[in-house]
Scaffold this active site. Structure first.
Site, PDB file in Angstrom:
ATOM      1  N   TYR A 155     -35.209 -22.343  19.884  1.00 36.31           N
ATOM      2  CA  TYR A 155     -34.081 -22.678  19.022  1.00 36.31           C
ATOM      3  C   TYR A 155     -34.492 -22.630  17.555  1.00 36.31           C
ATOM      4  O   TYR A 155     -35.406 -23.326  17.116  1.00 36.31           O
ATOM      5  CB  TYR A 155     -33.531 -24.065  19.351  1.00 36.31           C
ATOM      6  N   LEU A 195     -18.379 -27.749  25.298  1.00 40.83           N
ATOM      7  CA  LEU A 195     -17.196 -27.807  24.429  1.00 40.83           C
ATOM      8  C   LEU A 195     -16.541 -26.438  24.240  1.00 40.83           C
ATOM      9  O   LEU A 195     -15.610 -26.299  23.450  1.00 40.83           O
ATOM     10  CB  LEU A 195     -17.560 -28.404  23.074  1.00 40.83           C
ATOM     11  N   ALA A 196     -17.050 -25.443  24.984  1.00 37.42           N
ATOM     12  CA  ALA A 196     -16.439 -24.109  25.002  1.00 37.42           C
ATOM     13  C   ALA A 196     -16.343 -23.471  23.617  1.00 37.42           C
ATOM     14  O   ALA A 196     -15.394 -22.751  23.317  1.00 37.42           O
ATOM     15  CB  ALA A 196     -15.057 -24.164  25.660  1.00 37.42           C
ATOM     16  N   GLY A 226     -15.446 -24.521  20.903  1.00 36.83           N
ATOM     17  CA  GLY A 226     -14.251 -24.870  20.154  1.00 36.83           C
ATOM     18  C   GLY A 226     -12.986 -24.149  20.562  1.00 36.83           C
ATOM     19  O   GLY A 226     -11.953 -24.256  19.883  1.00 36.83           O
ATOM     20  N   PHE A 266     -10.797 -24.726  22.715  1.00 34.74           N
ATOM     21  CA  PHE A 266      -9.657 -25.578  23.024  1.00 34.74           C
ATOM     22  C   PHE A 266      -9.473 -26.714  22.013  1.00 34.74           C
ATOM     23  O   PHE A 266      -8.547 -27.507  22.139  1.00 34.74           O
ATOM     24  CB  PHE A 266      -9.812 -26.179  24.420  1.00 34.74           C
ATOM     25  N   THR A 267     -10.363 -26.787  21.036  1.00 36.01           N
ATOM     26  CA  THR A 267     -10.307 -27.902  20.084  1.00 36.01           C
ATOM     27  C   THR A 267     -10.468 -27.426  18.639  1.00 36.01           C
ATOM     28  O   THR A 267     -10.984 -28.161  17.809  1.00 36.01           O
ATOM     29  CB  THR A 267     -11.403 -28.939  20.402  1.00 36.01           C
TER      30      THR A 267
END
Length: 313
Positions: free
Chosen positions: A52, A223-224, A226, A228-229
């Site tokens: 990372y 959280l995909a 974002g 869906f949010t």
């Protein structure tokens, strides 16, 4: 981690840019703010990987540990190894040779400024790996007190079983991409005997194997990204975002929490990994870490079908 740890914080977003250059004081401050937001939200398991930000994510986290006496004793530290990033001179590849695992763990310990890694995951399957060499390396790391527990990432049931057969230490985790957007893991079990099954590549039986053998599933990308949010692009995503807002209003929580509850509600004991570096977004997930998932059977299915955009078979 244990069953009380409902949510993990994924540290991939810490450490500045993905360029190999150095990190700066601002990157350490940003990492410290993210760690504080996670702790404030009841999250104490921190997930890393040696690649990372070219190691900078681990390094800035080590700086935060050095700044905060006693913090190391309050958290579970998890990292991964097994991927070599590509560059201008060579392609990226997977490397689970025993000597590579050992060297990468030693490098992670140095960057993280700690004496022991609580959980080490093998990041990706290496087709050339000698499973006996892997088992010997993991056993040696454990005996030296450098790693407490081991798991895998992005592996199916057969790969896990083959490694476990040669390893006396139990594998405790398997980290997979799982979300309301990345649904192959849940749909593999219902698309059998339908034409859609041919497009689903998830290794069937992996959820059941992990559940039966006490292997905790960890969901990266929970959280995909974002979808869906915050950045809906398709009609199904927009409809799902609206449903999340309505469910969050009724439950007295946030859409992010409801999104994570959808994973946690599944009986496979899924622990979402949230990867945002924004403290406000981290805190929006607090109820997922500290409250039981408040979704009925019908609400869980409503989210699934809405995200699919088409009825179940």
């Amino acid at each position: 981690m244990n069953d009380d740890d409902r949510v993990l914080y994924g540290c991939m977003g810490l450490g500045g840019s993905w360029e190999p250059g150095p990190y700066g004081p601002g990157d350490i401050d940003a990492a410290e703010a993210a760690v504080e937001a996670a702790l404030d939200s009841g999250i104490t398991v921190f997930d890393h990987a040696d690649i990372y930000r070219h190691g900078k994510s681990e390094a800035v986290f080590g700086e935060v540990l050095a700044r905060t006496p006693g913090l190391r004793d309050r958290i579970t530290l998890q990292t991964k190894c097994g991927i070599r990033l590509g560059d201008e001179d060579r392609p990226g590849l997977y490397d689970l040779r025993g000597e590579t695992i050992t060297r990468r763990v030693e490098e992670s310990l140095t960057r993280l400024r700690t004496d022991v890694i609580d959980v080490l995951l093998l990041h990706r399957p290496d087709p050339l790996a000698d499973v006996d060499s892997i088992a010997a390396a993991l056993t040696s790391l454990h005996r030296q007190g450098l790693v407490r527990r081991f798991g895998v990432s992005n592996m199916g049931a057969a790969q896990i079983a083959r490694l476990q057969a040669r390893l006396e230490l139990p594998l405790v985790a398997n980290q997979l991409e799982m979300s309301l957007h990345q649904r192959d893991w849940v749909e593999a079990g219902v698309l059998l005997n339908t034409p859609a099954a041919t497009a689903n590549g998830f290794p069937f039986g992996t959820l059941e194997h992990c559940r039966d053998h006490g292997i905790r599933l960890q969901a990266w990308g929970a959280l995909a990204q974002g979808r869906f949010t915050g950045r809906q692009q398709t009609p199904a995503e927009r409809a799902t975002a609206g449903l999340l807002v309505e469910l969050a209003r009724r439950k007295g929580t946030t859409p992010e929490t409801v999104l994570l509850w959808w994973l946690i509600r599944h009986p496979s004991r899924i622990a979402p990994v949230i990867g945002t570096a924004r403290p406000d977004r981290i805190r929006a997930c607090r109820d997922a870490a500290v409250r039981e998932p408040d979704l009925t059977h019908e609400e869980w299915y409503e989210l699934w079908v809405t995200a699919r955009g088409v009825p179940l078979p």
